[in-house]
Design a protein around this motif. Structure first.
Motif, PDB file in Angstrom:
ATOM      1  N   GLY A   1      61.954  74.319  80.361  1.00  0.00           N
ATOM      2  CA  GLY A   1      60.925  73.362  80.006  1.00  0.00           C
ATOM      3  C   GLY A   1      61.423  71.940  80.158  1.00  0.00           C
ATOM      4  O   GLY A   1      62.494  71.687  80.708  1.00  0.00           O
ATOM      5  N   SER A   2      60.638  70.993  79.676  1.00  0.00           N
ATOM      6  CA  SER A   2      60.974  69.587  79.746  1.00  0.00           C
ATOM      7  C   SER A   2      60.761  68.954  78.391  1.00  0.00           C
ATOM      8  O   SER A   2      59.747  69.221  77.722  1.00  0.00           O
TER       9      SER A   2
ATOM     10  N   PRO B   1      63.187  61.655  80.261  1.00  0.00           N
ATOM     11  CA  PRO B   1      62.848  63.061  80.020  1.00  0.00           C
ATOM     12  C   PRO B   1      63.928  63.973  80.592  1.00  0.00           C
ATOM     13  O   PRO B   1      64.620  63.625  81.546  1.00  0.00           O
ATOM     14  N   MET B   2      64.062  65.142  79.995  1.00  0.00           N
ATOM     15  CA  MET B   2      65.096  66.088  80.413  1.00  0.00           C
ATOM     16  C   MET B   2      64.439  67.433  80.706  1.00  0.00           C
ATOM     17  O   MET B   2      63.675  67.976  79.900  1.00  0.00           O
ATOM     18  N   THR B   3      64.721  67.971  81.883  1.00  0.00           N
ATOM     19  CA  THR B   3      64.248  69.303  82.265  1.00  0.00           C
ATOM     20  C   THR B   3      65.412  70.275  82.115  1.00  0.00           C
ATOM     21  O   THR B   3      66.491  70.039  82.682  1.00  0.00           O
TER      22      THR B   3
ATOM     23  N   VAL C   1      70.825  71.640  82.904  1.00  0.00           N
ATOM     24  CA  VAL C   1      69.977  70.446  82.970  1.00  0.00           C
ATOM     25  C   VAL C   1      69.721  70.110  84.439  1.00  0.00           C
ATOM     26  O   VAL C   1      70.665  69.961  85.224  1.00  0.00           O
ATOM     27  N   GLU C   2      68.467  70.026  84.811  1.00  0.00           N
ATOM     28  CA  GLU C   2      68.092  69.729  86.199  1.00  0.00           C
ATOM     29  C   GLU C   2      68.581  68.352  86.606  1.00  0.00           C
ATOM     30  O   GLU C   2      68.414  67.366  85.919  1.00  0.00           O
TER      31      GLU C   2
ATOM     32  N   ASN D   1      66.276  65.755  72.405  1.00  0.00           N
ATOM     33  CA  ASN D   1      66.615  64.887  73.531  1.00  0.00           C
ATOM     34  C   ASN D   1      66.785  63.474  72.997  1.00  0.00           C
ATOM     35  O   ASN D   1      65.814  62.810  72.641  1.00  0.00           O
TER      36      ASN D   1
ATOM     37  N   ARG E   1      60.449  65.336  76.463  1.00  0.00           N
ATOM     38  CA  ARG E   1      60.246  63.909  76.676  1.00  0.00           C
ATOM     39  C   ARG E   1      61.370  63.122  76.043  1.00  0.00           C
ATOM     40  O   ARG E   1      62.132  63.625  75.221  1.00  0.00           O
TER      41      ARG E   1
END
Length: 634
Positions: free
Chosen positions: A589-590, A545-547, A619-620, A540, A592
């Motif tokens: 997952g996520s 942060p990326m979910t 990607v959420e 990332n 950071r």
């Protein structure tokens, strides 16, 4: 007055002269002749052979003289007499007689040849005797009979009368417009009866007292005031009305002129003034006359407009009263509000007049003092106070209503209000690419707009005060959950400035940036039924942060295929149709900001074939299939 035509207005001298005359003098001074009132028309064929007459039907054949018999200034129990002449107006001889009417006070004696005809142009003379018993008024009438009609001749005995020795005319001193002059006259009762009287006139004159009582020989002062509102010559009648019914008219005359009084300027340009501050300008009113003059400032340009304005207010007041009365008819409990309403409306009317007299239509421009008096050959100073509330140009015309001038003196006032001079340290902020969900802060003071991205802005503090020469830092925070390009105008509103300052924010909200450390998953040749695992790293590279969620489209949807050990001991008929062959760990997952995560992809082939699939990244908050990584295997 008895014996005087109604159309004439009797002056005091005429009234006095007639009231002081004796009966004989009154008769000697009677010159006018009035046609008598015809009571009845008779049939001439029954009384004469001369049926035709040159006298009109609305006129009697005989004209009485005097037209009215008047006795006056008599003494009770004494006998008085008056002649009554009946003149033949026709061209032939006619008969006339006087019918005796019952009266213990009046008696008529005819001529010696009564009953004979009277030649044309000649007259028959009758004598009327009057013996009063009291000192009072008497009224009677004589009925005269000719060959064609019956008509009456009134008799009046005038008893004691009051006589006020007014002069015939009052000439008042020359008066400056909107001021007043007066003249006082000592009036005595020179008659022989108590005087009960009223006095009345019309503008611009007034009289004091308006009523009074004077015994015989007594006197009192009567004052006539002259208060003109327009220049020129003025005249009115002062009506003196006695309680005995007589009206006497006194002429009132007055001249009105303007005096030399003026403003030193009719236009004032005020100094530009900042909002919340005040500036003062001075104007002068110069009185070059020799009398003190009152003045007041008003927004009404004329007396007529002032009267119309108050009339409209009165009409509104009456409408409100009628509305409440209508409510009281339907609801009697509302009746208690009537006194309160009347008092409230009266206060409003008084306040409306006061507001116009003391100030302007808005409170930004005021004149001090608003009213007062200026002495002869003096100059009055006025302070014009300008307190602007907004940054704009103010212009107002006010009027000085000053005695001595017919028209109100106009004064046009113009001033400009200045707003605070605030300056932004920049007017354009190019935010470029902004990660979705990220918070960016900027130092300004703004008002956000009600748009999709406008609602993403917040400020701290939202309002404040900037002292003169100082600065104010405001934190602007942008936080968006929506992707896309934007350009938003944020407004800096300043109290006292009509137009806000504008700061434009523009940029593009983008999703998180990421990548894998491999370009593909290449399993090569794999054994049927034996699992094989490849490992990669998801990085990332964004500051948020990326979910994520990982999946392999096209993979089987049933149970996963078995491992090599249990696959060998089972019957191939027990295998589920179209089993899932790929296993992802983790599937979601996520990560950071500026971090990475290890991804394991295991293939347990259940089919003899070549695999050309892909690992898909969702990607959420951004979308699905944001990135794909190819998967090859045989």
């Amino acid at each position: 007055i008895a014996g005087v035509p109604v159309c004439l207005q009797v002056t005091p001298s005429v009234y006095t002269q007639e009231m002081l005359q004796s009966t004989e003098e009154r008769l000697a001074n009677s010159n006018e002749v009035q046609p008598p009132r015809i009571l009845e028309l008779l049939d001439m064929s029954m009384t004469t052979h001369h049926k035709l007459s040159l006298v009109d039907m609305d006129q009697p054949l005989f004209q009485p003289f005097p037209s009215e018999l008047v006795f006056q200034n008599f003494t009770p129990t004494q006998t008085y007499k008056l002649p009554l002449l009946l003149l033949n107006n026709d061209k032939v001889s006619r008969q006339v007689k006087v019918e005796q009417q019952d009266s213990e006070y009046f008696h008529v004696v005819g001529p010696e040849d009564a009953g004979s005809k009277v030649a044309p142009g000649l007259s028959a003379t009758f004598t009327v005797y009057f013996t009063p018993q009291e000192n009072k008024d008497y009224h009677h009438s004589l009925v005269c009979v000719t060959e064609r009609e019956r008509f009456e001749v009134p008799i009046c005995a005038i008893g004691p009368r009051a006589i006020l020795d007014f002069r015939d005319e009052f000439h008042l001193p020359v008066c400056p417009v909107k001021t007043s002059t007066q003249r006082t006259h000592l009036v005595r009762n020179i008659g022989n009866s108590e005087a009960k009287f009223t006095l009345s006139t019309q503008r611009p004159f007034s009289v004091t007292p308006s009523a009074g009582t004077l015994e015989v020989g007594e006197g009192m002062q009567v004052t006539v005031d002259f208060n003109p509102m327009t220049i020129g010559d003025h005249s009115q009648d002062l009506l003196l009305h006695y309680h005995t019914g007589e009206d006497v008219y006194i002429g009132l005359y007055g001249a009105c002129e303007e005096v030399n009084i003026q403003l030193d300027h009719d236009f004032v340009l005020l100094q530009k003034t900042y909002v919340s501050l005040a500036s003062v300008h001075t104007v002068s009113l110069i009185n070059s006359s020799g009398i003190p003059l009152k003045y007041c400032w008003t927004t009404w340009p004329s007396l007529q407009e002032e009267a119309l304005s108050l009339l409209r207010f009165k009409e509104e007041e009456e409408e409100e009263t009628e509305r409440l009365l209508y409510q009281c008819e339907s609801d009697p409990t509302e009746i208690h509000r009537l006194p309160l309403l009347s008092r409230a409306l009266q206060e409003l009317r008084s306040q409306a007049v006061k507001d116009h007299l003391l100030a302007l239509s808005h409170s930004c421009i005021t004149v001090e003092p608003a009213e007062g008096e200026i002495w002869p050959n003096m100059t009055a100073q006025f302070s014009i106070v300008f307190k602007p509330e907004e940054a704009k140009v103010y212009q107002q015309t006010i009027y000085c209503d000053v005695a001595g001038r017919e028209s109100r003196l106009p004064l046009t006032i113009k001033g400009e209000g200045l707003g605070p001079k605030l300056q932004l340290n920049y007017d354009l902020m190019d935010m470029k690419n902004i990660f979705i969900g990220d918070k960016d802060n900027y130092e300004v003071r703004l008002v956000n707009s009600d748009t999709t991205f406008g609602r993403c802005f917040s400020f701290s503090p939202e309002e404040g005060v900037v002292p003169s020469g100082a600065s104010q830092i405001v934190m602007v925070t942008f936080h968006s959950r929506v992707l896309g390009t934007f350009s938003e105008d944020l407004l800096l509103t300043v109290t006292g400035q009509p137009q806000p300052l504008t700061l434009t924010f523009r940029g593009c909200v983008i999703g998180p940036t990421f990548h894998f450390n491999i370009s593909e998953f290449n399993f090569g040749d794999v054994a049927f039924g034996f699992p094989q695992t490849l490992i990669c790293t998801l990085f990332n590279t964004s500051f948020v942060p990326m979910t994520f969620a990982l999946r392999v489209p096209g993979d089987g949807s049933g149970f996963h295929s078995m491992t090599c050990s249990n696959w060998q001991g089972s019957n191939t008929r027990d295998l589920r149709a179209n089993p899932a062959e790929f296993t992802i760990s983790p599937t979601a997952g996520s990560v950071r900001a500026m971090s990475d995560v290890t991804i394991k992809l295991m293939l347990c082939s259940n089919t003899v074939k070549r695999y050309r699939l892909a690992l898909v990244v969702d990607v959420e908050g951004v979308g699905e299939e944001i990135m794909t990584v190819p998967i090859n295997a045989r």
